[in-house]
Design a protein around this motif. Structure first.
Motif, PDB file in Angstrom:
ATOM      1  N   PRO A 139       0.805  -1.225   0.000  1.00  0.00           N
ATOM      2  CA  PRO A 139       0.000   0.000   0.000  1.00  0.00           C
ATOM      3  C   PRO A 139       0.839   1.276   0.000  1.00  0.00           C
ATOM      4  CG  PRO A 139      -0.823  -1.540   1.642  1.00  0.00           C
ATOM      5  CD  PRO A 139       0.463  -2.093   1.135  1.00  0.00           C
ATOM      6  N   ALA A 140       2.157   1.162   0.174  1.00  0.00           N
ATOM      7  CA  ALA A 140       3.030   2.336   0.101  1.00  0.00           C
ATOM      8  C   ALA A 140       3.109   2.879  -1.319  1.00  0.00           C
ATOM      9  CB  ALA A 140       4.433   1.983   0.601  1.00  0.00           C
ATOM     10  N   PHE A 141       2.795   2.057  -2.308  1.00  0.00           N
ATOM     11  CA  PHE A 141       2.820   2.462  -3.715  1.00  0.00           C
ATOM     12  C   PHE A 141       1.409   2.572  -4.248  1.00  0.00           C
ATOM     13  CE2 PHE A 141       6.749  -0.115  -3.207  1.00  0.00           C
ATOM     14  CZ  PHE A 141       7.664   0.896  -3.417  1.00  0.00           C
ATOM     15  N   GLU A 142       1.217   3.467  -5.219  1.00  0.00           N
ATOM     16  CA  GLU A 142      -0.068   3.608  -5.895  1.00  0.00           C
ATOM     17  C   GLU A 142       0.163   3.562  -7.398  1.00  0.00           C
ATOM     18  OE1 GLU A 142      -3.290   5.054  -4.610  1.00  0.00           O
ATOM     19  OE2 GLU A 142      -2.749   4.614  -2.546  1.00  0.00           O
ATOM     20  N   PRO A 143       0.455   2.387  -7.975  1.00  0.00           N
ATOM     21  CA  PRO A 143       0.729   2.337  -9.421  1.00  0.00           C
ATOM     22  C   PRO A 143      -0.546   2.434 -10.241  1.00  0.00           C
ATOM     23  CG  PRO A 143       0.833   0.137  -8.508  1.00  0.00           C
ATOM     24  CD  PRO A 143       0.579   1.073  -7.348  1.00  0.00           C
ATOM     25  N   LYS A 144      -0.421   3.019 -11.410  1.00  0.00           N
ATOM     26  CA  LYS A 144      -1.519   3.105 -12.371  1.00  0.00           C
ATOM     27  C   LYS A 144      -1.149   2.257 -13.585  1.00  0.00           C
ATOM     28  CE  LYS A 144      -3.732   6.596 -10.259  1.00  0.00           C
ATOM     29  NZ  LYS A 144      -3.313   6.300  -8.911  1.00  0.00           N
ATOM     30  N   GLU A 145      -2.113   1.988 -14.419  1.00  0.00           N
ATOM     31  CA  GLU A 145      -1.837   1.228 -15.642  1.00  0.00           C
ATOM     32  C   GLU A 145      -0.912   2.038 -16.534  1.00  0.00           C
ATOM     33  OE1 GLU A 145      -5.200  -0.267 -17.694  1.00  0.00           O
ATOM     34  OE2 GLU A 145      -5.995  -1.318 -15.953  1.00  0.00           O
ATOM     35  N   GLY A 146       0.135   1.383 -17.027  1.00  0.00           N
ATOM     36  CA  GLY A 146       1.117   2.052 -17.886  1.00  0.00           C
ATOM     37  C   GLY A 146       2.381   2.445 -17.156  1.00  0.00           C
ATOM     38  N   ASP A 147       2.388   2.400 -15.826  1.00  0.00           N
ATOM     39  CA  ASP A 147       3.599   2.727 -15.064  1.00  0.00           C
ATOM     40  C   ASP A 147       4.624   1.609 -15.213  1.00  0.00           C
ATOM     41  OD1 ASP A 147       2.355   4.995 -14.234  1.00  0.00           O
ATOM     42  OD2 ASP A 147       2.001   4.336 -12.176  1.00  0.00           O
TER      43      ASP A 147
END
Length: 184
Positions: A139-147
């Motif tokens: 949960p420390a990261f918030e990746p989005k599609e394409g990252d």
């Protein structure tokens, strides 16, 4: 009857007291039915007389090594994740890979796509291929599609998950990330 309506609306004084307890500074986020706490932190210590208690919460975090920095959210956040390499009981060893995020629909798990070229000897040319891989995302990261994410190998966390996200690089890919072929 009034108490049943209050419970249905979420305005029950007993439940609101429990909810406010979970939001005290220094307590962990309680999003599951079971009580969430970090294994490395003892929360039942008795206070000594005359000793001032610090307002800062006790939180366990560590450096995973391999020149990866610990995210600020892992140091200061309130989440509890026993499979996180920074705050949990998982060590990174083995391969370090890069890939593009194509799906974030699962809870704390992402799907990354790794593109590569396969050589065909008969035609003296390369063909495009890809492989999908599941990775645990703290949960420390918030990746989005394409990252673009960097993942490190760890012990098996579930049936298909053997990697853990270590770093996220924001990427501006227009359109569908599955259609873009990028080598890392």
């Amino acid at each position: 009857l009034a108490q049943a309506r209050a419970q249905a609306k979420g305005t029950d004084p007993i439940l609101s007291c429990c909810r406010s307890f979970c939001r005290l500074p220094g307590t962990m986020d309680q999003t599951e039915k079971a009580y969430q706490k970090q294994d490395a932190v003892f929360i039942g210590s008795k206070r000594l007389l005359g000793k001032k208690s610090s307002k800062r919460s006790m939180r366990y975090w560590r450096n995973v090594g391999l020149s990866f920095t610990t995210p600020k959210e892992a140091k200061e956040g309130n989440f509890v994740d026993k499979k996180c390499p920074f705050t949990g009981n998982v060590s990174i060893r083995g391969k370090i890979l890069k890939g593009m995020v194509i799906s974030t629909k699962m809870k704390r798990t992402i799907i990354i796509r790794r593109n590569y070229l396969h050589y065909i000897k008969k035609f003296n040319r390369f063909e495009k291929r890809h492989s999908n891989m599941a990775a645990h995302c703290s949960p420390a990261f918030e990746p989005k599609e394409g990252d673009i994410v960097t993942v490190g190998q760890c012990r098996p966390l579930s049936k298909t998950v053997r990697f853990n996200v270590l770093k996220v690089e924001k990427n501006q890919i227009f359109g569908n990330p599955r259609k873009v072929f990028m080598l890392f």
